[in-house]
Motif scaffolding. Structure first.
Motif, mmCIF file in Angstrom:
data_model
loop_
_atom_site.group_PDB
_atom_site.id
_atom_site.type_symbol
_atom_site.label_atom_id
_atom_site.label_comp_id
_atom_site.label_asym_id
_atom_site.label_seq_id
_atom_site.Cartn_x
_atom_site.Cartn_y
_atom_site.Cartn_z
ATOM 1 N N ALA A 98 0.822 -1.216 0.000
ATOM 2 C CA ALA A 98 0.000 0.000 0.000
ATOM 3 C C ALA A 98 0.853 1.261 0.000
ATOM 4 O O ALA A 98 0.458 2.289 -0.559
ATOM 5 N N VAL A 99 2.022 1.210 0.637
ATOM 6 C CA VAL A 99 2.914 2.386 0.705
ATOM 7 C C VAL A 99 4.251 2.033 0.054
ATOM 8 O O VAL A 99 5.311 2.383 0.569
ATOM 9 N N GLN A 100 4.194 1.358 -1.063
ATOM 10 C CA GLN A 100 5.406 0.867 -1.713
ATOM 11 C C GLN A 100 6.347 1.996 -2.092
ATOM 12 O O GLN A 100 7.568 1.895 -1.910
ATOM 13 N N LEU A 101 5.820 3.095 -2.594
ATOM 14 C CA LEU A 101 6.665 4.216 -3.007
ATOM 15 C C LEU A 101 7.435 4.786 -1.818
ATOM 16 O O LEU A 101 8.631 5.067 -1.911
ATOM 17 N N VAL A 102 6.761 4.925 -0.682
ATOM 18 C CA VAL A 102 7.417 5.473 0.508
ATOM 19 C C VAL A 102 8.500 4.519 1.014
ATOM 20 O O VAL A 102 9.608 4.938 1.375
ATOM 21 N N VAL A 216 3.478 8.461 -18.029
ATOM 22 C CA VAL A 216 3.404 9.780 -17.393
ATOM 23 C C VAL A 216 3.208 9.624 -15.894
ATOM 24 O O VAL A 216 3.851 10.310 -15.080
ATOM 25 N N GLN A 217 2.326 8.707 -15.497
ATOM 26 C CA GLN A 217 2.113 8.455 -14.077
ATOM 27 C C GLN A 217 3.382 7.922 -13.418
ATOM 28 O O GLN A 217 3.706 8.296 -12.281
ATOM 29 N N VAL A 218 4.106 7.073 -14.149
ATOM 30 C CA VAL A 218 5.358 6.549 -13.611
ATOM 31 C C VAL A 218 6.363 7.672 -13.393
ATOM 32 O O VAL A 218 7.086 7.704 -12.385
ATOM 33 N N ILE A 219 6.401 8.625 -14.324
ATOM 34 C CA ILE A 219 7.327 9.760 -14.172
ATOM 35 C C ILE A 219 6.973 10.579 -12.935
ATOM 36 O O ILE A 219 7.848 10.989 -12.159
ATOM 37 N N VAL A 220 5.660 10.822 -12.737
ATOM 38 C CA VAL A 220 5.236 11.581 -11.559
ATOM 39 C C VAL A 220 5.618 10.837 -10.278
ATOM 40 O O VAL A 220 6.138 11.434 -9.315
ATOM 41 N N LEU A 223 9.374 11.132 -9.713
ATOM 42 C CA LEU A 223 9.765 12.428 -9.142
ATOM 43 C C LEU A 223 9.411 12.509 -7.662
ATOM 44 O O LEU A 223 10.194 13.029 -6.846
ATOM 45 N N THR A 224 8.218 11.996 -7.311
ATOM 46 C CA THR A 224 7.832 11.980 -5.895
ATOM 47 C C THR A 224 8.799 11.133 -5.076
ATOM 48 O O THR A 224 9.225 11.527 -3.982
#
Length: 433
Positions: A98-102, A216-220, A223-224
């Protein structure tokens, strides 16, 4: 004197007569009472004693738990504990997904911190304030990374036209070789293959477009993730020791001394892994880059940078980056150059596996090759490329922590001594973030 005895005799005779009458009256009353009194009840006969009943002694039945075989009991005890552990791991993986990016951003920050933290410690020993040392190290590190990314992009954009022409010429050469080679491929078959490729591309236009939109979503998200990584790295470099002391307070008091000793060892293992991987990846990139440069493969420097980055994925990264260099050599310079490039890549990888890694990494992060393969595969399945990158250092850190805790538990009395000697608010050190 003669009168006195006579008087006394009469009184005595009267008293004797009265006593006789009283005795007679008592006898009459007793007789009357005996005649009128009810007869005493007859004695109640005692019941006869029961006949003795034959007693049958039943055997005691054993406890059901004792009736179960020992092996089955052990398997059941281990089974429900494994079920609880599996449920805990499943819930943890759901939370991480659920919070993989973080999570990936924080792990990347840990890896970068392990690479840059020795520089911060060295600047502090030279007399720089911790804030200044952190700022200088972070700025220098991120500027170098940004310059590398910019250089790769610039090289690709500057050589894209030339590469397209070389790829087209390589495709034509490959077509002619197939027509005239030993495989006896006809021109009709080649045209049919090209037609099938065009039809496949046309049929999947919508999917390609959606993939572009997802890009595009992957790029955003990228960047995050980069911003999260930068901020996390800054705070870990500046306030890492205090963060580690705060994390220790979340551990139960009985296990705190053991974790306080395991933390610095885990950090040293991670630091050794990152340093060693950077050095090995740099040597691989330089050697393969020089080799493909003298072989005339275009974009040798960007390919060397890709080899450097992919080297952070053990085993798989080296194979993928080497295959990329071989493919570029094949479509641009021909089969002979591709074979020579493959020879260079294999030679460098053999030197890496048998000399560089054992000498540079040493025993600090030694992990069995099977564990490396399984951890990379599991990390890639869970979190893609990021999971494959962090899988091996995670396994190495866990290995060092488990080894330390095992040796710690085998030393009697050490836990109690550590608890009593542990300061209430220890001074932060630069060993662990």
């Amino acid at each position: 004197m003669s009168r006195v005895p006579g008087w006394l005799g009469k009184v005595g005779a009267g008293l004797s007569e009265m006593g006789e009458r009283l005795d007679e009256r008592r006898a009459e009353v007793a007789k009357e009472h005996a005649e009128t009194a009810p007869e005493p009840p007859a004695a109640i006969p005692e019941p006869p004693e029961p006949a003795p009943v034959p007693v049958t002694i039943a055997r005691d039945r054993p406890d059901p738990a004792l009736a179960v075989p020992w092996g089955v009991r052990v398997a059941a005890e281990a089974g429900w504990r494994l079920l609880i552990l599996a449920g805990t791991v499943w819930v943890l993986m759901r939370v991480i997904s659920a919070v993989q990016l973080v999570v990936l951003a924080f792990v990347a920050a840990l890896l970068i911190t392990a690479l840059l933290q020795p520089t911060v410690s060295r600047l502090i020993r030279y007399g720089f304030p911790r804030g200044v040392a952190t700022a200088l190290t972070a700025i220098l590190g991120f500027v170098v990374m940004g310059l590398i990314g910019w250089f790769v992009t610039w090289q690709v954009m500057a050589n894209i036209d030339n590469l397209s022409n070389q790829v087209q010429n390589g495709v034509d050469d490959l077509r002619n070789w197939l027509l005239k080679g030993p495989f006896h491929v006809t021109e009709k078959q080649i045209n049919q293959i090209a037609k099938n490729l065009r039809e496949a591309i046309g049929a999947n236009t919508d999917q390609i477009t959606s993939a572009g939109l997802e890009g595009v979503q992957v790029i955003v998200e990228a960047l995050t993730g980069i911003l999260l990584t930068v901020f996390s790295t800054l705070f870990l470099l500046y306030d890492g020791p205090r963060i580690w002391q705060w994390a220790l307070k979340l551990v139960p008091a009985a296990a705190r001394p053991a974790m306080a000793g395991a933390g610095p060892r885990a950090w040293r293992t991670l630091t050794a892994y990152v340093r060693g991987t950077v050095i090995v990846a740099f040597i691989d990139a330089v050697c393969i880059g020089i080799g493909i440069y003298f072989l005339g493969v275009p974009m040798a420097v960007p390919l060397a940078v890709f080899i450097f980055l992919f080297s952070f994925i053990p085993l798989v990264g080296a194979v993928a980056s080497g295959a990329l260099a071989v493919v570029v050599a094949l479509v641009t310079q021909g089969v002979f150059t591709a074979l020579m490039t493959l020879a260079v890549v294999l030679a460098v990888q053999q030197i890496e596996g048998h000399i560089l890694q054992p000498f540079i990494l040493g025993r600090a992060v030694r992990v069995h090759p099977l564990a490396v393969v399984l951890s990379v595969a599991a990390g890639g399945m869970i979190a893609g490329i990021g999971g494959a990158v962090v899988a091996v250092p995670l396994v190495a850190v866990l290995n060092s922590v488990v080894s330390y805790l095992k040796s710690y538990s085998q030393e009697p009395g050490r836990g109690a001594t550590a608890v009593s000697s542990m300061p209430a608010d220890p001074e932060p050190s630069d060993e662990a973030p």
